[in-house]
Write a protein that holds these residues in place. Sequence first.
Motif, PDB file in Angstrom:
ATOM      1  N   ASN A 140      -0.578  -6.164  -7.039  1.00 51.99           N
ATOM      2  CA  ASN A 140      -1.166  -4.989  -6.396  1.00 51.99           C
ATOM      3  C   ASN A 140      -2.280  -4.421  -7.274  1.00 51.99           C
ATOM      4  OD1 ASN A 140      -1.645  -2.322  -5.339  1.00 51.99           O
ATOM      5  ND2 ASN A 140       0.345  -2.423  -4.340  1.00 51.99           N
ATOM      6  N   PRO A 141      -3.508  -4.324  -6.764  1.00 49.93           N
ATOM      7  CA  PRO A 141      -4.623  -3.851  -7.590  1.00 49.93           C
ATOM      8  C   PRO A 141      -4.709  -2.341  -7.718  1.00 49.93           C
ATOM      9  CG  PRO A 141      -5.419  -4.399  -5.413  1.00 49.93           C
ATOM     10  CD  PRO A 141      -3.950  -4.729  -5.421  1.00 49.93           C
TER      11      PRO A 141
ATOM     12  N   ILE B  26       0.834  -8.557  -1.637  1.00 49.59           N
ATOM     13  CA  ILE B  26      -0.253  -7.655  -1.272  1.00 49.59           C
ATOM     14  C   ILE B  26      -1.377  -8.402  -0.560  1.00 49.59           C
ATOM     15  CG2 ILE B  26      -1.466  -7.861  -3.474  1.00 49.59           C
ATOM     16  CD1 ILE B  26      -1.023  -4.654  -1.332  1.00 49.59           C
ATOM     17  N   GLY B  27      -1.589  -9.681  -0.912  1.00 49.43           N
ATOM     18  CA  GLY B  27      -2.625 -10.463  -0.248  1.00 49.43           C
ATOM     19  C   GLY B  27      -2.370 -10.609   1.243  1.00 49.43           C
ATOM     20  N   LEU B  28      -1.105 -10.766   1.622  1.00 50.22           N
ATOM     21  CA  LEU B  28      -0.758 -10.866   3.040  1.00 50.22           C
ATOM     22  C   LEU B  28      -0.988  -9.539   3.753  1.00 50.22           C
ATOM     23  CD1 LEU B  28       2.561 -12.943   2.896  1.00 50.22           C
ATOM     24  CD2 LEU B  28       0.221 -13.765   3.206  1.00 50.22           C
TER      25      LEU B  28
ATOM     26  N   GLU C  22       3.177   6.100  -2.878  1.00 54.05           N
ATOM     27  CA  GLU C  22       4.373   6.794  -3.363  1.00 54.05           C
ATOM     28  C   GLU C  22       4.376   6.898  -4.889  1.00 54.05           C
ATOM     29  OE1 GLU C  22       9.123   5.799  -3.663  1.00 54.05           O
ATOM     30  OE2 GLU C  22       8.026   5.090  -1.899  1.00 54.05           O
ATOM     31  N   LYS C  23       4.061   5.788  -5.566  1.00 58.08           N
ATOM     32  CA  LYS C  23       4.106   5.786  -7.034  1.00 58.08           C
ATOM     33  C   LYS C  23       2.961   6.593  -7.629  1.00 58.08           C
ATOM     34  CE  LYS C  23       7.680   3.204  -6.771  1.00 58.08           C
ATOM     35  NZ  LYS C  23       7.615   2.833  -5.359  1.00 58.08           N
ATOM     36  N   ALA C  24       1.824   6.628  -6.963  1.00 57.39           N
ATOM     37  CA  ALA C  24       0.700   7.413  -7.480  1.00 57.39           C
ATOM     38  C   ALA C  24       1.068   8.892  -7.548  1.00 57.39           C
ATOM     39  CB  ALA C  24      -0.534   7.207  -6.608  1.00 57.39           C
ATOM     40  N   VAL C  25       1.714   9.395  -6.506  1.00 61.37           N
ATOM     41  CA  VAL C  25       2.124  10.800  -6.498  1.00 61.37           C
ATOM     42  C   VAL C  25       3.169  11.059  -7.583  1.00 61.37           C
ATOM     43  CG1 VAL C  25       3.271  12.597  -5.153  1.00 61.37           C
ATOM     44  CG2 VAL C  25       1.569  11.124  -4.062  1.00 61.37           C
TER      45      VAL C  25
ATOM     46  N   TYR D 136       0.840  -1.200   0.000  1.00 66.02           N
ATOM     47  CA  TYR D 136       0.000   0.000   0.000  1.00 66.02           C
ATOM     48  C   TYR D 136       0.875   1.249   0.000  1.00 66.02           C
ATOM     49  CZ  TYR D 136      -4.046   2.909   1.335  1.00 66.02           C
ATOM     50  OH  TYR D 136      -5.055   3.849   1.368  1.00 66.02           O
ATOM     51  N   SER D 137       1.976   1.188   0.740  1.00 60.80           N
ATOM     52  CA  SER D 137       2.909   2.309   0.774  1.00 60.80           C
ATOM     53  C   SER D 137       3.507   2.564  -0.610  1.00 60.80           C
ATOM     54  CB  SER D 137       4.025   2.030   1.789  1.00 60.80           C
ATOM     55  OG  SER D 137       4.979   3.063   1.792  1.00 60.80           O
TER      56      SER D 137
END
Length: 331
Positions: free
Chosen positions: A306-307, A217-219, A158-161, A153-154
Amino acid sequence: MSSSKLTKICAYSLIICHFVLLATSCSPSTVTPTTPESVPLDQPEPLSFEDDAGREITLPQKPQRIVVLSPQLLNLLYAVGGRAVARATSTGETVPETAENLEDVGGMTTVHTEKLLALKPDLVIGSTVFHRDLAGVLDESRVPFALFKLGTYSDLKEKAVLFGKIAGTEGKAKEELVKLDRQMNQLTAKVPANQAPTFIMLNVTPSSISVQRQNMIGLEVAAMLKMKNVAETLPASDTSPSTAPFSLEKIVELNPDFIFILIHGARTEGEHKIRSDLAGQPAWASLRAVKENRLAILPSDLFLSNPGFRLNESVEYLAKLVYPDVYGHGK
């Protein structure tokens, strides 16, 4: 006319001419204004950043011809308002409808470099897992090349920004993150505080089965729901530190409340592997999760990779399986 009068007239004429010339020389001259050269006020500033391979990337301006080699990263770029001119393909992966007809540069693990370079990209985005070996040819061709991982999620935040900055849509990226954070908080706020169900997560391919220990990501989604991964302490595989070799005897010993399965590749082949290697085993049938019907094959696009901005769907999907009395019944 006498010569004396003529002399006086000439003298007067010379005096008048002198004053006329003097007045003319003292009058202000007409100056033609010059127009200064126009200076561009909106000259783009270069964007510099470090990718997840430790490479320093500098883009002189907003890229106009982006090629993305990972469906995950393509989805994220489009989610924040960015666009690409070409992409790599991967079986079973979904991409935005507006990106379906982009130029194809080959498979995610079989990129056609000649076709890629012929597109004259001003930025190529790839995965740290699959595309490190392309750095040489792209660097030699002076094509900016950035490698990213999108595991947690982190990472997503970060990548979205960063992708928003690359695409010139930073405002939209931040808006989408605020919206996702709100959805995630609303979902996780309902998790029962007095429960901590145990689970294991199995990776199934047509030829193998392994247990996921970490780095998926599932974990992370399960941890958000206060679940405990009992496989975390298992000895790591020699070839993959994030997984453990499959041992039915060890799983019987751990006897988790839930068993989640992730199929890599075609679902039909994965289901065949489960039936042939697991379903007929008495030890498998003795597991609490199997007897109480707490075994589920999870959708790969929500839990294996990662969705992105669909992460709230991952949380809600698993929450309905684990806490149906709180979230309602899932699939």
